[in-house]
Motif scaffolding. Structure first.
Motif, PDB file in Angstrom:
ATOM      1  N   LEU A   1       0.845  -1.193   0.000  1.00  0.00           N
ATOM      2  CA  LEU A   1       0.000   0.000   0.000  1.00  0.00           C
ATOM      3  C   LEU A   1       0.878   1.241   0.000  1.00  0.00           C
ATOM      4  O   LEU A   1       1.913   1.275   0.681  1.00  0.00           O
ATOM      5  CB  LEU A   1      -0.879   0.036   1.256  1.00  0.00           C
ATOM      6  N   THR A   2       0.465   2.253  -0.735  1.00  0.00           N
ATOM      7  CA  THR A   2       1.124   3.557  -0.658  1.00  0.00           C
ATOM      8  C   THR A   2       0.509   4.321   0.508  1.00  0.00           C
ATOM      9  O   THR A   2      -0.477   3.875   1.107  1.00  0.00           O
ATOM     10  CB  THR A   2       0.901   4.360  -1.948  1.00  0.00           C
ATOM     11  N   TYR A   3       1.066   5.505   0.816  1.00  0.00           N
ATOM     12  CA  TYR A   3       0.449   6.345   1.847  1.00  0.00           C
ATOM     13  C   TYR A   3      -1.026   6.588   1.522  1.00  0.00           C
ATOM     14  O   TYR A   3      -1.896   6.438   2.373  1.00  0.00           O
ATOM     15  CB  TYR A   3       1.164   7.702   1.934  1.00  0.00           C
ATOM     16  N   THR A   4      -1.310   6.963   0.259  1.00  0.00           N
ATOM     17  CA  THR A   4      -2.698   7.248  -0.130  1.00  0.00           C
ATOM     18  C   THR A   4      -3.557   5.995  -0.017  1.00  0.00           C
ATOM     19  O   THR A   4      -4.702   6.052   0.443  1.00  0.00           O
ATOM     20  CB  THR A   4      -2.760   7.824  -1.561  1.00  0.00           C
ATOM     21  N   GLY A   5      -3.004   4.845  -0.429  1.00  0.00           N
ATOM     22  CA  GLY A   5      -3.738   3.584  -0.318  1.00  0.00           C
ATOM     23  C   GLY A   5      -4.105   3.283   1.125  1.00  0.00           C
ATOM     24  O   GLY A   5      -5.238   2.862   1.418  1.00  0.00           O
TER      25      GLY A   5
ATOM     26  N   ALA B   1      -8.092   3.196   5.356  1.00  0.00           N
ATOM     27  CA  ALA B   1      -8.444   3.529   6.739  1.00  0.00           C
ATOM     28  C   ALA B   1      -9.776   4.280   6.797  1.00  0.00           C
ATOM     29  O   ALA B   1     -10.616   4.007   7.662  1.00  0.00           O
ATOM     30  CB  ALA B   1      -7.331   4.364   7.375  1.00  0.00           C
ATOM     31  N   PHE B   2      -9.977   5.207   5.868  1.00  0.00           N
ATOM     32  CA  PHE B   2     -11.242   5.959   5.845  1.00  0.00           C
ATOM     33  C   PHE B   2     -12.425   5.050   5.532  1.00  0.00           C
ATOM     34  O   PHE B   2     -13.471   5.134   6.170  1.00  0.00           O
ATOM     35  CB  PHE B   2     -11.179   7.101   4.826  1.00  0.00           C
ATOM     36  N   VAL B   3     -12.258   4.179   4.536  1.00  0.00           N
ATOM     37  CA  VAL B   3     -13.371   3.311   4.110  1.00  0.00           C
ATOM     38  C   VAL B   3     -13.741   2.331   5.232  1.00  0.00           C
ATOM     39  O   VAL B   3     -14.915   2.221   5.614  1.00  0.00           O
ATOM     40  CB  VAL B   3     -13.007   2.558   2.805  1.00  0.00           C
ATOM     41  N   LEU B   4     -12.746   1.617   5.763  1.00  0.00           N
ATOM     42  CA  LEU B   4     -13.040   0.667   6.831  1.00  0.00           C
ATOM     43  C   LEU B   4     -13.505   1.406   8.089  1.00  0.00           C
ATOM     44  O   LEU B   4     -14.477   1.002   8.739  1.00  0.00           O
ATOM     45  CB  LEU B   4     -11.790  -0.173   7.154  1.00  0.00           C
ATOM     46  N   GLY B   5     -12.820   2.506   8.401  1.00  0.00           N
ATOM     47  CA  GLY B   5     -13.156   3.283   9.606  1.00  0.00           C
ATOM     48  C   GLY B   5     -14.579   3.805   9.585  1.00  0.00           C
ATOM     49  O   GLY B   5     -15.248   3.865  10.625  1.00  0.00           O
ATOM     50  N   ARG B   6     -15.062   4.171   8.407  1.00  0.00           N
ATOM     51  CA  ARG B   6     -16.450   4.675   8.296  1.00  0.00           C
ATOM     52  C   ARG B   6     -17.442   3.574   8.662  1.00  0.00           C
ATOM     53  O   ARG B   6     -18.440   3.800   9.334  1.00  0.00           O
ATOM     54  CB  ARG B   6     -16.689   5.156   6.858  1.00  0.00           C
ATOM     55  N   LYS B   7     -17.143   2.348   8.201  1.00  0.00           N
ATOM     56  CA  LYS B   7     -18.007   1.200   8.527  1.00  0.00           C
ATOM     57  C   LYS B   7     -17.987   0.939  10.035  1.00  0.00           C
ATOM     58  O   LYS B   7     -19.023   0.654  10.645  1.00  0.00           O
ATOM     59  CB  LYS B   7     -17.520  -0.059   7.793  1.00  0.00           C
ATOM     60  N   LEU B   8     -16.789   1.023  10.626  1.00  0.00           N
ATOM     61  CA  LEU B   8     -16.667   0.777  12.064  1.00  0.00           C
ATOM     62  C   LEU B   8     -17.316   1.901  12.869  1.00  0.00           C
ATOM     63  O   LEU B   8     -17.886   1.666  13.941  1.00  0.00           O
ATOM     64  CB  LEU B   8     -15.193   0.627  12.445  1.00  0.00           C
ATOM     65  N   ALA B   9     -17.242   3.126  12.343  1.00  0.00           N
ATOM     66  CA  ALA B   9     -17.852   4.276  13.024  1.00  0.00           C
ATOM     67  C   ALA B   9     -19.371   4.137  13.083  1.00  0.00           C
ATOM     68  O   ALA B   9     -20.013   4.583  14.040  1.00  0.00           O
ATOM     69  CB  ALA B   9     -17.468   5.572  12.310  1.00  0.00           C
ATOM     70  N   ALA B  10     -19.949   3.487  12.058  1.00  0.00           N
ATOM     71  CA  ALA B  10     -21.407   3.319  12.006  1.00  0.00           C
ATOM     72  C   ALA B  10     -21.901   2.371  13.105  1.00  0.00           C
ATOM     73  O   ALA B  10     -23.078   2.401  13.468  1.00  0.00           O
ATOM     74  CB  ALA B  10     -21.824   2.787  10.629  1.00  0.00           C
ATOM     75  N   MET B  11     -21.000   1.556  13.624  1.00  0.00           N
ATOM     76  CA  MET B  11     -21.432   0.594  14.656  1.00  0.00           C
ATOM     77  C   MET B  11     -20.854   0.900  16.040  1.00  0.00           C
ATOM     78  O   MET B  11     -20.979   0.111  16.972  1.00  0.00           O
ATOM     79  CB  MET B  11     -21.068  -0.842  14.233  1.00  0.00           C
ATOM     80  N   THR B  12     -20.196   2.074  16.173  1.00  0.00           N
ATOM     81  CA  THR B  12     -19.613   2.459  17.465  1.00  0.00           C
ATOM     82  C   THR B  12     -19.940   3.928  17.756  1.00  0.00           C
ATOM     83  O   THR B  12     -20.406   4.659  16.881  1.00  0.00           O
ATOM     84  CB  THR B  12     -18.078   2.287  17.451  1.00  0.00           C
ATOM     85  N   GLU B  13     -19.658   4.343  18.976  1.00  0.00           N
ATOM     86  CA  GLU B  13     -19.900   5.737  19.393  1.00  0.00           C
ATOM     87  C   GLU B  13     -18.595   6.541  19.281  1.00  0.00           C
ATOM     88  O   GLU B  13     -17.507   5.970  19.414  1.00  0.00           O
ATOM     89  CB  GLU B  13     -20.351   5.768  20.860  1.00  0.00           C
TER      90      GLU B  13
ATOM     91  N   GLY C   1     -13.920   7.028  -0.062  1.00  0.00           N
ATOM     92  CA  GLY C   1     -12.496   6.794   0.162  1.00  0.00           C
ATOM     93  C   GLY C   1     -11.621   7.610  -0.777  1.00  0.00           C
ATOM     94  O   GLY C   1     -10.603   8.166  -0.367  1.00  0.00           O
ATOM     95  N   LEU C   2     -12.033   7.697  -2.045  1.00  0.00           N
ATOM     96  CA  LEU C   2     -11.289   8.489  -3.037  1.00  0.00           C
ATOM     97  C   LEU C   2     -11.226   9.955  -2.626  1.00  0.00           C
ATOM     98  O   LEU C   2     -10.168  10.587  -2.646  1.00  0.00           O
ATOM     99  CB  LEU C   2     -11.944   8.369  -4.415  1.00  0.00           C
ATOM    100  N   LEU C   3     -12.388  10.498  -2.256  1.00  0.00           N
ATOM    101  CA  LEU C   3     -12.454  11.918  -1.856  1.00  0.00           C
ATOM    102  C   LEU C   3     -11.655  12.157  -0.586  1.00  0.00           C
ATOM    103  O   LEU C   3     -10.902  13.128  -0.483  1.00  0.00           O
ATOM    104  CB  LEU C   3     -13.918  12.343  -1.659  1.00  0.00           C
ATOM    105  N   ALA C   4     -11.821  11.258   0.385  1.00  0.00           N
ATOM    106  CA  ALA C   4     -11.117  11.411   1.659  1.00  0.00           C
ATOM    107  C   ALA C   4      -9.600  11.305   1.462  1.00  0.00           C
ATOM    108  O   ALA C   4      -8.833  12.006   2.121  1.00  0.00           O
ATOM    109  CB  ALA C   4     -11.589  10.351   2.651  1.00  0.00           C
ATOM    110  N   GLY C   5      -9.178  10.459   0.530  1.00  0.00           N
ATOM    111  CA  GLY C   5      -7.752  10.313   0.244  1.00  0.00           C
ATOM    112  C   GLY C   5      -7.152  11.577  -0.343  1.00  0.00           C
ATOM    113  O   GLY C   5      -5.971  11.868  -0.147  1.00  0.00           O
TER     114      GLY C   5
ATOM    115  N   ARG D   1      -7.638  15.844   5.659  1.00  0.00           N
ATOM    116  CA  ARG D   1      -7.852  16.687   6.846  1.00  0.00           C
ATOM    117  C   ARG D   1      -9.291  17.190   6.932  1.00  0.00           C
ATOM    118  O   ARG D   1      -9.754  17.567   8.003  1.00  0.00           O
ATOM    119  CB  ARG D   1      -6.865  17.866   6.853  1.00  0.00           C
ATOM    120  N   ARG D   2      -9.988  17.201   5.810  1.00  0.00           N
ATOM    121  CA  ARG D   2     -11.397  17.624   5.823  1.00  0.00           C
ATOM    122  C   ARG D   2     -12.308  16.506   6.326  1.00  0.00           C
ATOM    123  O   ARG D   2     -13.380  16.771   6.850  1.00  0.00           O
ATOM    124  CB  ARG D   2     -11.851  18.011   4.415  1.00  0.00           C
TER     125      ARG D   2
END
Length: 517
Positions: free
Chosen positions: A39-43, A48-60, A156-160, A164-165
């Motif tokens: 994985l590159t830095y961007t990868g 992290a954003f894509v998986l993290g968003r899924k995990l955020a939906a099931m946690t506080e 994920g593309l946009l977040a990459g 910081r946004r």
């Protein structure tokens, strides 16, 4: 501006530090594991954003989420995914057994544990996960990944592109990770390291040793071990080095074959594992390594000798750390390597030694600095962090510091026995056994003795170990007779923890049971 203030100037939280590393080093390959899909830095940021968003939906927001995974690209993506969305990773030691894991989950207030089916099947941990499911919800990351759709990928593309946004803003004082001490002397304790503790420790190491961004860091240590997390993941990623993650330090042959293949520059491990790697490696297997770093336990003379003779003097740098200090406290330098010591204190570390009755050399080490934890989790309430008095952490280690600032670890306070009124270092007694039988593994504990207060017991995997040989060596080398164990227990294997450290709890129990039998 003092050294500590200088180190902290411009410091950022963990996820922001990753974004800044991409800005500084360019979008290069930065992470790989045995699946060989780098994985590159961007990868990494996108994943992290894509998986993290899924995990955020099931946690506080701010929730503490358990991670039960081996060293891999997956554990790194999961760690950063939680950070991107303002959750706190709790790294769980899958080798510590059901009782300790349940205690850790309760102590940290963990409601969900993230793991992967492939790992659980390969490690044969199905029974353990079933037991843990009674105290926390098990979330299978394999199933979570199957739900990733087009919308998630666009996100994920946009977040990459503008991370910081999209990331949740966090503060340096916010928790960066919750880890548990190894438990080699009792029940593991929950350590809360702030985001600043972790990124400060990375900066301290980088200020101490000049690290080349073209290097590759090979990490076989688990990320539930602070050495594996900070040294094997955060340090390379934030310093522009590729981090190669390997799932188990036990696979000596596979690791040794992989090192030249992945062009590894630095290898992090413990003495136990390095000794095994050196035994199975050919002279060329370590040819790409610039140096090797050993931590978490004392490096035996035999291991130093192996590296010096077999690999053309490849530098083996011994270091010292504590989970509570994120973890690196001191480490030898490639150009200033003094075997027998753990090197000099890192920049920004404050330390003091307090005298210990009965021990003439050195003192009990206390530490303070930007890398030293916020505190331990209270055993009674997961929300309460017990702060350190004056910011000082009592390491429980007896150390000596010479005029040049090199630190020698003499032993732990708990690793001294009082025999006939004299204080005897159990670590020094282990050294005596290693001198007589260098290729074997030894551990020394003390048990109560009606006559002399305490009695030394040597537990060893050397089949023909006997007290006579030890006494003879002690006499001819001027070692005190008190330092010779009067009892030897021969075992097929000396118990070790998943981190490679000697498991003194299990060994003490063996010695006590043997005494009672």
């Amino acid at each position: 501006m003092g050294v500590s203030a200088e180190l902290l100037a411009g410091q950022e939280p963990i996820f922001d530090a990753l974004i800044s590393a991409r800005d500084r080093f360019g979008d290069k390959e930065i992470l790989e594991d045995q699946d060989r899909k780098p994985l590159t830095y961007t990868g990494l940021i996108r994943a992290a954003f894509v998986l993290g968003r899924k995990l955020a939906a099931m946690t506080e927001p701010g929730e503490r989420v358990g991670i039960l995974l081996p060293s891999s690209a997956g554990v790194v993506v999961t760690f950063y995914g939680l950070h991107a969305h303002g959750r706190t990773p709790v790294m769980l030691n899958f080798t510590s057994g059901e009782r300790n894991l349940k205690a850790a989950i309760k102590a940290a207030g963990v409601k969900k544990v993230l793991t992967a089916k492939r790992f659980i099947q390969q490690a044969k941990l199905e029974g353990l996960v079933e037991d843990l499911s009674k105290v926390a919800e098990i979330v299978w990351l394999d199933d979570v990944r199957k739900t990733i759709g087009l919308q998630d990928k666009i996100y994920g593309l946009l977040a990459g592109m503008a991370p910081r946004r999209f990331r949740v803003r966090t503060k340096l004082d916010d928790p960066g990770v919750i880890l548990f001490t190894s438990g080699s002397f009792g029940a593991p304790k929950g350590v809360v390291l702030s985001q600043a503790n972790l990124t400060a420790n990375v900066r301290q190491v980088a200020a101490h040793i000049d690290l080349n961004p073209d290097w590759v860091m090979f990490n076989p240590l688990p990320t539930f071990h602070c050495f594996g997390l900070t040294g094997g993941v955060l340090l390379p990623l934030l310093c522009g080095m590729k981090a190669f993650q390997y799932p188990s330090p036990l696979h000596a042959k596979q690791i040794v074959e992989l090192l030249p293949e992945v062009k590894a520059s630095i290898l992090f491990a413990t003495d136990t594992f390095l000794n095994q790697y050196a035994r199975v490696a050919g002279p060329d297997d370590f040819s790409t390594l610039k140096f090797v770093v050993a931590g978490a336990e004392r490096v035996r003379d035999e291991t130093h000798h192996l590296f010096n003779t077999k690999f053309g003097g490849l530098k083996l740098l011994e270091g010292y750390g504590a989970t509570e200090a994120a973890p690196v406290v001191a480490v030898n330098h490639p150009d200033r390597n003094r075997p027998g010591t753990v090197g000099q204190m890192l920049p920004g570390m404050e330390w003091k030694l307090t005298p210990v009755p009965g021990i003439e050399t050195g003192g009990r080490l206390y530490l303070r600095g930007p890398n030293v934890m916020r505190g331990y989790l209270s055993a009674d309430d997961p929300e309460v962090i017990e702060p350190l008095e004056g910011g000082w952490h009592d390491t429980g280690d007896i150390v000596d510091v010479d005029r040049d600032g090199y630190v020698a670890i003499l032993g732990r306070v708990k690793r001294f026995a009082k025999i006939g009124g004299e204080m005897v270092s159990l670590t020094a007694v282990e050294g005596l056994a290693s001198a007589v039988w260098p290729e074997a593994r030894h551990a020394v504990v003390s048990i109560a003795d009606a006559r002399k207060g305490e009695k030394l017991v040597l537990v060893t995997d050397r089949e023909d170990a006997d007290v006579g040989r030890l006494a003879e060596w002690a006499r001819s080398h001027g070692a005190p007779e008190l330092a010779v164990p009067k009892k030897i227990m021969r075992v097929a294997e000396v118990p070790v923890l998943g981190t490679g450290k000697t498991d003194y709890v299990a060994i003490q129990q063996m010695a006590e049971m043997d005494k009672a039998a």
